[in-house]
Design an enzyme around this catalytic site. Structure first.
Site, PDB file in Angstrom:
ATOM      1  CG  HIS A 132      -2.037  -1.051   1.334  1.00  0.00           C
ATOM      2  ND1 HIS A 132      -3.013  -1.118   0.138  1.00  0.00           N
ATOM      3  CD2 HIS A 132      -1.971  -2.207   2.009  1.00  0.00           C
ATOM      4  CE1 HIS A 132      -3.664  -2.165   0.392  1.00  0.00           C
ATOM      5  NE2 HIS A 132      -3.111  -2.737   1.534  1.00  0.00           N
ATOM      6  CG  MET A 145      -9.601  10.393  -9.570  1.00  0.00           C
ATOM      7  SD  MET A 145     -10.715  10.632 -10.816  1.00  0.00           S
ATOM      8  CE  MET A 145     -11.444   9.067 -11.288  1.00  0.00           C
ATOM      9  CB  ALA A 146     -11.086   5.323  -5.443  1.00  0.00           C
ATOM     10  CE  LYS A 173     -18.644   6.919 -21.479  1.00  0.00           C
ATOM     11  NZ  LYS A 173     -19.072   8.637 -21.651  1.00  0.00           N
TER      12      LYS A 173
END
Lengths: 429, 429
Positions: free
Chosen positions: B189, B248-249, B306
């Site tokens: 991580h 952003m995720a 998307k």
């Protein structure tokens, strides 16, 4: 293989607002074929309501039964599509090489089932060439270069000419040093973004490309549009002709999807567009009037600010990096009659996976298979990988021996043939 | 300057599921502070309902009034945060250099207001080091290199150690040949993706980075998750300290946002997650039980395919390119007690804008201003640019002289100090 329903449901990628430009030139409502394209829903139940008869036809662009009655439909071989468009460009102040580049680009869009970006746009390009708002003869020029980058002046050339020029440089550099990054200013509409990323993919490379476009996306919290639909494409090769080809606008949907709902008097889902007061609307009329598309993700609650951020990222890699027009400085899609050059920005990246862990295509193939074999919600609708619907469409075209165009498109081609004094489009059947 | 409400509404970027890992280790429900983070809504009206008192506090992570009653809150200087975390790592089989790298990364997350990715994760990293599932001493190694690329073996090192190593190579290559692309396997991580892109940005470069993560995103049509929240970050410099920092995720929201709704017994908006039957659900319980996050865009009707495509793109640039684990081969976030290495993949790209059109930062500044000055729907909520909320948060921390942690976080730190025999966290007030 995917059934017709399955491929249809997954094919709204990269339908951006630029097809609308064609009709803004004429200052008239979108014709049926465009509405069909833009309005293609990925939700089967809605799509069924929208255009039930489409789903029973063999091709996505097949005309309605009403249209069928009015005129028999012909099948056009892809080679003939290419021949016809090449002839059109040759009679429109465009060099043979550049004519071929544009015809190849547009024919590929039709072949892949992205009809909004194919022959549908031919007349727009031809008109732009005749009024000198695009230069059909010129070749782009490298302004600055390093072993891994190039800055290109598109010199207001045709989109495919600039795009091919740039991606070929990126490919060459990727083969030499592992990666090539090219940014172009003074370009024009460059068709399907996937054309360029697949150009890299066919060389065994990863391709990445995007373009800025006329402002239609309304940033989160804004009353006015300030970014284009700003599509991005990413292509990666797998084994035995398999691949991953993503090609998507960073807006939630294309304008055309709103237009078809409007024409049918039906609502649009919350998350597609804003009204003129900046509220997310379900009223297709209000959405169409405002011209304010929502970013991918819709409103803030469902993370529309991420789509806004992605659209801005594409803008930075295109307009800001290349020095072209950007954001709301790009001409509006309602620029009827304008002969100013578009000065669009585009970026092109090629990466050689051989510079990284060996066996890239094996792993890509494995990942594609993992995704395709996931347990589906509905067993009749398997999970797809980006590019699957297009592959299916191409197989159908090959099997049928050509593409079916709508009567409106055929009529446009007849008029173009007369106007440019070229042999008309020939039909197989 | 942005008001507190404004910044809060715009700050759900890069909250991915990995913070949840911390608590999955303990096999207990998410504590309040995590829920607050994950549950931060970008829709003000909903957010108000969720946690009205948060909006009246000075810091996003300020505790509820109930928590305030139970324990007074202390202010911790960022330097002290860094000192404390460095000490923890030093006592956990980690070299001084690597300890500093991790402390810097985590402290920066808290400084920027992304508390889920800061001190909140410290215990997880410490536990991983003590059970040898991460190697705190090792240094990554370049396995293959070209003038513009590098393939790196992270050797199961700490995320910041691998990430800094890789981005520094990308930066060096970008300065030499205009662009550097680095892919790492066997990483862990790596905290906020923005840490690495800003590292490039501080050198005047464009930074791009992403990581794969444990499978939580459910592809369109699938019943099961097969991709992680797979965050992507893009950073570009502007003038006078201004910038664009997207982080952003590629899922619609973080798991934590669902968890807070569940704890409050409230519904979630349609588009966040699926139930176990694969239907988009508004039931927070069902969503939490399924662990099936929706991709950005939500269901197919609002273009969720998307977001799925973007998540897959990140996976390809991370797992497929580097040869790490990928897709559903990455260990699940419920890997309680597992001491297997994570073998995550990450990518790092730096691009030198000076190789393209001169004046990049001038144009970036102009574009930022265009966006910020767009007419807003609500005059009290101006349009923001990615990174604005974080900038505002850092200014507040500077003004206040530190960060406020929740009682739960402070308690964890007290326990860590005793367990590792290091000086406890000191408070300014």
């Amino acid at each position: 293989m995917l059934c017709q329903k399955q491929q249809q449901q997954f094919r709204c990628i990269a339908l951006n607002a630029s097809a609308l430009l064609l009709y803004s030139h004429k200052n008239k409502p979108l014709p049926v074929e465009h509405s069909v394209l833009g309005g293609f829903s990925n939700d089967y139940s809605l799509a069924q309501q929208q255009r039930r008869n489409l789903y029973t036809s063999k091709f996505r662009m097949a005309p309605t039964s009403e249209e069928n009655k009015s005129k028999p439909i012909g099948l056009v071989a892809i080679d003939e599509t290419r021949r016809f468009m090449t002839d059109c460009f040759l009679k429109s102040k465009t060099s043979p090489e550049n004519s071929k580049a544009m015809a190849d680009l547009l024919a590929e869009a039709d072949y892949r089932g992205h009809f909004s970006h194919g022959m549908n746009r031919l007349e727009m390009y031809i008109n732009d060439l005749h009024k000198n708002s695009t230069d059909g003869m010129c070749q782009p020029e490298i302004l600055n270069e390093t072993p891994a980058t190039a800055w290109v002046d598109g010199k207001n050339g045709l989109g495919a000419v600039v795009g091919n020029f740039c991606m070929d440089i990126a490919i060459k550099k990727a083969k030499q040093v592992g990666v090539g990054v090219v940014a172009a200013k003074r370009s024009n509409h460059y068709g399907i973004a996937g054309w360029y990323t697949m150009r890299a993919m066919k060389e065994g490379l990863i391709g990445l490309s995007g373009t800025n476009t006329s402002p239609l996306m309304t940033p989160s919290r804004s009353l006015e549009p300030a970014l284009g639909t700003n599509p991005i494409s990413f292509a990666a090769p797998a084994n035995n002709g398999d691949s991953f080809v993503l090609d998507m606008a960073t807006t939630a949907v294309a304008v055309g999807k709103i237009e078809i709902q409007r024409r049918k008097g039906e609502k649009i889902p919350l998350g597609w567009a804003y009204d003129e007061q900046g509220n997310m609307t379900t009223d297709a009329n209000l959405a169409f009037t405002s011209g304010c598309l929502a970013p991918l993700g819709g409103n803030e609650l469902t993370s529309g600010y991420k789509g806004y951020g992605l659209g801005a990222m594409v803008e930075i890699l295109c307009g800001i990096l290349s020095g072209s027009l950007y954001s709301n400085k790009v001409r509006k899609w309602t620029h009827v009659g304008s002969d100013a050059e578009a000065d669009l920005g585009q970026f092109f990246i090629a990466i050689d996976p051989n510079c990284f862990a060996p066996g890239f295509t094996d792993r890509q193939t494995d990942m594609n298979n993992i995704l395709r074999n996931l347990k589906p919600v509905d067993p009749s609708k398997p999970v797809l990988v980006a590019g699957d619907p297009e592959r299916e469409h191409m197989e159908k075209v090959d099997k049928e021996g050509g593409v079916r165009y709508t009567p409106n498109q055929i009529k446009t081609c007849e008029e173009l043939a007369k106007r440019l004094n070229i042999p008309p489009l020939k039909f197989n059947s």
